[in-house]
Design an enzyme around this catalytic site. Structure first.
Site, PDB file in Angstrom:
ATOM      1  N   PRO A  97     -72.784 -80.122 -47.399  1.00 32.11           N
ATOM      2  CG  PRO A  97     -73.874 -79.022 -49.144  1.00 32.11           C
ATOM      3  CD  PRO A  97     -72.559 -79.153 -48.467  1.00 32.11           C
ATOM      4  CB  VAL A  98     -75.806 -84.840 -45.602  1.00 34.70           C
ATOM      5  CG1 VAL A  98     -76.023 -86.339 -45.652  1.00 34.70           C
ATOM      6  CG2 VAL A  98     -75.054 -84.461 -44.337  1.00 34.70           C
ATOM      7  N   GLY A 101     -73.194 -85.130 -53.181  1.00 34.62           N
ATOM      8  CA  GLY A 101     -72.115 -85.404 -54.136  1.00 34.62           C
ATOM      9  C   GLY A 101     -70.844 -84.650 -53.802  1.00 34.62           C
ATOM     10  CG  LEU A 102     -70.418 -80.901 -52.664  1.00 32.23           C
ATOM     11  CD1 LEU A 102     -71.101 -79.728 -51.984  1.00 32.23           C
ATOM     12  CD2 LEU A 102     -69.255 -80.398 -53.504  1.00 32.23           C
ATOM     13  N   GLY A 103     -69.098 -85.369 -51.083  1.00 33.94           N
ATOM     14  CA  GLY A 103     -68.225 -86.266 -50.322  1.00 33.94           C
ATOM     15  C   GLY A 103     -68.286 -86.074 -48.821  1.00 33.94           C
ATOM     16  CB  SER A 104     -70.852 -84.826 -46.442  1.00 31.55           C
ATOM     17  OG  SER A 104     -71.804 -85.847 -46.463  1.00 31.55           O
ATOM     18  CB  ALA A 106     -65.333 -89.656 -48.251  1.00 29.51           C
ATOM     19  CG  ASP A 148     -66.904 -89.705 -52.802  1.00 26.90           C
ATOM     20  OD1 ASP A 148     -66.824 -89.697 -54.041  1.00 26.90           O
ATOM     21  OD2 ASP A 148     -67.937 -89.378 -52.173  1.00 26.90           O
TER      22      ASP A 148
HETATM   23  O1  PMV Z   1     -72.418 -89.193 -55.252  1.00 26.91           O
HETATM   24  P1  PMV Z   1     -70.938 -89.193 -55.102  1.00 26.91           P
HETATM   25  O2  PMV Z   1     -70.282 -87.891 -55.440  1.00 26.91           O
HETATM   26  O3  PMV Z   1     -70.425 -89.781 -53.841  1.00 26.91           O
HETATM   27  O4  PMV Z   1     -70.339 -90.070 -56.266  1.00 26.91           O
HETATM   28  C1  PMV Z   1     -70.760 -91.340 -56.635  1.00 26.91           C
HETATM   29  C2  PMV Z   1     -69.884 -91.722 -57.776  1.00 26.91           C
HETATM   30  C3  PMV Z   1     -70.257 -93.034 -58.448  1.00 26.91           C
HETATM   31  O5  PMV Z   1     -69.360 -93.203 -59.524  1.00 26.91           O
HETATM   32  C4  PMV Z   1     -71.675 -92.983 -58.976  1.00 26.91           C
HETATM   33  C5  PMV Z   1     -70.134 -94.203 -57.488  1.00 26.91           C
HETATM   34  C6  PMV Z   1     -68.718 -94.490 -57.053  1.00 26.91           C
HETATM   35  O6  PMV Z   1     -68.591 -95.210 -56.068  1.00 26.91           O
HETATM   36  O7  PMV Z   1     -67.767 -94.065 -57.717  1.00 26.91           O
END
Ligand code: PMV
Length: 309
Positions: A97-98, A101-104, A106, A148
Site C-alpha cells: 500500500p502506498v 510506512g511499508l516503503g512502497s 523505495a 527505507d
Molecule cells: O513513513 P516511512 O516508513 O517511510 O518512514 C519515515 C521514517 C522517518 O524517520 C520519519 C523519516 C526518515 O527519513 O527516516
C-alpha cells in the site's frame, strides 16, 4: 524477459530520531512486494505499465520529476546508456500500500533499478543499488534518513545510523508483530518538517528526546540479539509515547494502539512517519488472530501478521 522483486519494510524502533543521527531498527516485510518485469518493447522508447496506479505511458510523457522517470533515468545515467533509449517495456506490480510506512516508493525504486541493470546486462552491487534508490528518495521526501532504501535493498534486519555503513543484526529467537494500517496516507514529508520546526525552536529539549529514543533502540537491538523478546513490547510502548510527544501520532493511530493493548498485545507503537500509515504491535502468536480481529474492529483497513527472524 528479466524480473526483479523487492519486499516491503517496517520500522520497528527509532523513526524521526533517526533523521537526527540516532539509530533505528527496521526489518523487511516479505508478505508485500514489488515485482518488475522487463521485456523487449515492440515500439521505440521506454514504456511503463503500472496497472496499480493506472499508469501506462512512455518515459518522456512523464513529468521530469516523476519518481519512475527519475529512477529509470538515473540507472541509464549510471550505466552510461546513450539516448535514444532502447525499446523496453517495463511492467510494475505492487502489493505494497502506498504511503503507509511499508516503503512502497523505495521498493519500486529498488526493483526497477535491479531489473533494468539486469536487462542491460550490467548487474549492480547492493551498495550501488542502494545509492541510486536513495537519490530518488531524496528528490521526493525532502531529507530522508535512507532507512527505507537500505532495508529494502539488503532485505535483512538493519540497525541503521544515517551516514554509517550498514549493520545487519541477528534475531536470536523469532517474534511476531501485527502491522495495522489506518488507511490514512502518512504525510511523512510534513511530519518530518514539523519535527524539524520543533527541534529548531528548542534543540536542547528535542536532542534529549532523540537521545531517549536512541537508548530504546539500542536496548531493543540487544534484546533481539540475545533472545530477550519480552522486553520488546514495553520498549515499543515507550517509543510510542515519545512519538506522541513529537506530535506525529494521530487519533486513529492512538485508537489502534489502545485496541491492540486491550486485546492483549505486549506493546505497540506507530511506525514510520506517522499521522497515518501503520501501527505495529508485538504479539504472542497464539493471540495474533484475536488481536488482528480487534484491530479491524477498531478501524484498521488491513492487518499483516508477520514473524520476524
Ligand atoms: O513513513 P516511512 O516508513 O517511510 O518512514 C519515515 C521514517 C522517518 O524517520 C520519519 C523519516 C526518515 O527519513 O527516516
Amino acid at each position: 524477459m528479466i524480473t526483479a522483486s523487492a519486499p516491503g519494510k517496517i520500522i520497528l524502533f527509532g523513526e524521526h530520531a533517526v533523521v537526527y543521527g540516532r539509530p533505528a531498527l527496521a526489518v523487511p516485510v516479505q508478505q508485500v512486494h514489488v515485482d518488475v518485469r522487463i521485456r523487449d518493447g515492440h515500439r521505440p522508447g521506454v514504456w511503463i505499465d503500472a496497472p496499480g496506479i493506472s499508469l501506462h505511458a512512455g518515459l518522456g510523457m512523464l513529468p521530469p520529476a516523476h519518481p519512475l522517470r527519475t529512477v529509470i533515468e538515473s540507472v541509464f545515467q549510471a550505466l552510461g546508456v546513450a539516448t535514444p533509449h532502447p525499446s523496453i517495456q517495463i511492467e510494475i506490480q505492487s502489493s505494497i500500500p502506498v504511503a503507509s510506512g511499508l516503503g512502497s516508493g523505495a521498493a519500486v525504486s529498488v526493483a526497477v533499478i535491479r531489473a533494468l541493470a539486469a536487462y542491460l546486462a550490467h548487474p549492480l552491487s547492493d551498495e550501488k543499488v542502494n545509492a541510486l534508490a536513495y537519490e530518488t528518495e531524496r528528490l521526493h521526501h525532502g531529507t530522508p534518513s535512507g532507512i527505507d532504501n537500505t532495508v529494502i535493498t539488503y532485505s535483512r534486519p538493519v540497525y541503521f545510523v544515517r551516514g554509517q555503513p550498514i549493520q545487519t543484526f541477528k534475531v536470536a529467537r523469532p517474534f511476531h508483530i501485527i502491522i495495522a494500517d489506518t488507511g490514512i496516507s502518512a504525510p511523512t514529508k510534513e511530519s518530518v518538517g514539523d519535527v524539524r520546526k520543533l527541534w529548531e525552536a528548542n534543540p536542547t529539549r528535542w536532542e534529549a528526546v532523540f537521545d531517549q529514543v536512541g537508548e530504546i533502540v539500542r536496548q531493543a537491538r540487544e534484546s533481539i540479539e540475545t533472545g530477550q523478546n519480552h522486553h520488546l513490547g514495553p520498549l515499543m510502548t515507550q517509543n510510542h509515547a515519545l512519538l506522541q510527544e513529537m506530535t506525529v501520532s494521530s487519533a486513529e493511530l492512538d485508537q489502534l494502539f489502545q485496541a491492540a493493548m486491550q486485546a492483549g498485545a505486549l506493546g505497540a507503537k506507530l511506525s514510520g512517519g506517522g499521522r497515518g500509515g501503520n501501527m505495529i504491535a508485538q504479539v504472542l502468536p497464539e493471540n495474533a488472530e484475536k488481536i488482528s480481529a480487534a484491530l479491524l474492529e477498531a478501524g484498521a483497513r488491513r492487518t499483516i501478521i508477520t514473524r520476524i527472524g
